[in-house]
Design an enzyme around this catalytic site. Structure first.
Site, PDB file in Angstrom:
ATOM      1  CB  SER A   9      -0.900   0.020   1.227  1.00 20.87           C
ATOM      2  OG  SER A   9      -1.447   1.317   1.365  1.00 20.87           O
ATOM      3  CG  HIS A  34      -3.808  -1.622  -1.610  1.00 20.83           C
ATOM      4  ND1 HIS A  34      -4.881  -2.427  -1.897  1.00 20.83           N
ATOM      5  CD2 HIS A  34      -4.205  -0.814  -0.598  1.00 20.83           C
ATOM      6  CE1 HIS A  34      -5.892  -2.131  -1.087  1.00 20.83           C
ATOM      7  NE2 HIS A  34      -5.501  -1.147  -0.291  1.00 20.83           N
ATOM      8  CG  ASP A  36      -5.167   2.363   0.881  1.00 16.73           C
ATOM      9  OD1 ASP A  36      -6.099   1.558   0.761  1.00 16.73           O
ATOM     10  OD2 ASP A  36      -4.045   2.064   1.326  1.00 16.73           O
ATOM     11  CG  MET A  38      -8.508   7.043   2.588  1.00 18.36           C
ATOM     12  SD  MET A  38      -7.551   7.162   4.114  1.00 18.36           S
ATOM     13  CE  MET A  38      -6.697   5.593   4.086  1.00 18.36           C
ATOM     14  CG  HIS A  67      -9.265   0.049  -0.432  1.00 13.42           C
ATOM     15  ND1 HIS A  67      -8.669  -0.185   0.779  1.00 13.42           N
ATOM     16  CD2 HIS A  67     -10.597   0.042  -0.190  1.00 13.42           C
ATOM     17  CE1 HIS A  67      -9.592  -0.318   1.715  1.00 13.42           C
ATOM     18  NE2 HIS A  67     -10.780  -0.178   1.145  1.00 13.42           N
ATOM     19  CG  MET A  69     -11.408   3.164   2.172  1.00 14.27           C
ATOM     20  SD  MET A  69      -9.830   3.190   3.062  1.00 14.27           S
ATOM     21  CE  MET A  69      -8.711   3.208   1.676  1.00 14.27           C
ATOM     22  CG  MET A 138     -11.647  -2.726   5.413  1.00 13.62           C
ATOM     23  SD  MET A 138     -10.151  -2.309   4.505  1.00 13.62           S
ATOM     24  CE  MET A 138      -9.089  -1.641   5.780  1.00 13.62           C
ATOM     25  CG  ASP A 176      -6.178  -2.852   3.268  1.00  8.95           C
ATOM     26  OD1 ASP A 176      -5.092  -2.606   3.819  1.00  8.95           O
ATOM     27  OD2 ASP A 176      -6.796  -2.045   2.559  1.00  8.95           O
TER      28      ASP A 176
HETATM   29  C1  DX5 Z   1      -6.387   1.527   5.632  1.00  3.55           C
HETATM   30  C2  DX5 Z   1      -5.929   1.230   4.220  1.00  3.55           C
HETATM   31  C3  DX5 Z   1      -4.805   0.287   4.167  1.00  3.55           C
HETATM   32  C4  DX5 Z   1      -3.544   0.762   4.831  1.00  3.55           C
HETATM   33  C5  DX5 Z   1      -2.894  -0.440   5.447  1.00  3.55           C
HETATM   34  O1  DX5 Z   1      -7.553   2.245   5.591  1.00  3.55           O
HETATM   35  O2  DX5 Z   1      -6.990   0.680   3.463  1.00  3.55           O
HETATM   36  O3  DX5 Z   1      -4.541  -0.153   2.840  1.00  3.55           O
HETATM   37  O4  DX5 Z   1      -2.658   1.396   3.944  1.00  3.55           O
HETATM   38  O5  DX5 Z   1      -1.860  -0.014   6.232  1.00  3.55           O
HETATM   39  P1  DX5 Z   1      -1.060  -0.976   7.217  1.00  3.55           P
HETATM   40  O6  DX5 Z   1      -0.531  -2.109   6.397  1.00  3.55           O
HETATM   41  O7  DX5 Z   1      -0.012  -0.061   7.735  1.00  3.55           O
HETATM   42  O8  DX5 Z   1      -2.037  -1.428   8.264  1.00  3.55           O
HETATM   43 ZN    ZN Z   2      -6.468  -0.319   1.455  1.00  3.77          ZN
END
Ligand code: DX5
Ligand code: ZN
Length: 217
Positions: A9, A34, A36, A38, A67, A69, A138, A176
């Site tokens: 990620s 990956h 993310d 948000m 991903h 969010m 998750m 994840d």
């Molecule tokens: C959290 C993200 C993850 C995050 C994971 O909301 O979706 O992808 O980057 O981070 P680690 O591996 O540090 O828990």
């Molecule tokens: Zn993620």
């Protein structure tokens, strides 16, 4: 034991020199990159959107696993396809018309994936599992990297594996949040196919080696 696919990620990467970290992933044993996204509404944090994804895509030699969010993800499916996503994950909790959204993702040439928050039971996917390319579980509450792994996730992986086998689908199981060598090994034993890892990879001395070790866990 089947080797897991690793999806580093980039939330935990160095954004002052993102190219260096993408090049590291390119030469590593990682399967996906990956990303993310948000929005500060669905989750209590804002990360990055299209401009970063477009730039990552220019130098990435691995498929982008994006991903989302965000609320109303169905409004941005074409945009993420154009930005370069190969796999697009939407949250179950944000999609009142999940079946339509999943079809829309596929019509735009991407693999369709649905994510479940820690409190959302696997059984809500019973009637759509055969339409999915991947389910993302998750193992932390989404929004931040570096959180502690929620142990109930092992049970959800086993339940999901059973559902996938019963439906005879080819759906992958991705997990994840809080993945490290210990949680990663147990997840693979439970049936996980893809491990997302952010802080554990990018916070390590040698991220490329950490990816290789996770793959050979
Ligand atoms: C959290 C993200 C993850 C995050 C994971 O909301 O979706 O992808 O980057 O981070 P680690 O591996 O540090 O828990
Ligand atoms: Zn993620």
């Amino acid at each position: 034991m089947i080797k897991p696919k690793i999806a580093p990620s980039i939330l935990a990467a160095n954004f002052n020199n993102l190219e260096k970290d993408i090049q590291m992933i390119n030469v590593s044993e990682a399967e996906f990159i990956h990303c993310d996204v948000m929005d500060g509404v669905f989750v209590p944090n804002i990360s990055f959107g299209m401009p970063i994804i477009q730039h990552v895509k220019k130098i990435a030699e691995k498929p982008l696993d994006v991903h989302l969010m965000i609320v109303n993800p169905e409004n941005f499916i074409e945009a993420f396809a154009e930005a370069g996503a190969s796999w697009l994950t939407v949250h179950y909790e944000t999609c009142p018309h999940l079946h339509r959204t999943v079809n829309h993702i596929r019509e735009n040439g991407m693999k369709a994936s649905v994510c479940l928050n820690p409190h959302t039971p696997v059984r809500v996917l019973e009637d759509i599992i055969s339409e999915l390319d991947m389910v993302l579980l998750m193992s932390v509450n989404p929004g931040f990297g570096g959180q502690d792994f929620i142990h109930h996730t092992y049970k959800k992986v086993r339940q999901l594996k059973k559902l996938i086998l019963e439906s005879k689908s080819q759906c992958l199981i991705e997990v994840d949040g809080g993945v490290n060598y210990v949680t990663g090994k147990k997840l693979v034993e439970a049936g996980a196919d893809v491990l997302v890892a952010g802080s554990f990879v990018f916070g390590s001395e040698n991220p490329e080696e950490t990816i290789r070790n996770l793959r050979n866990i």
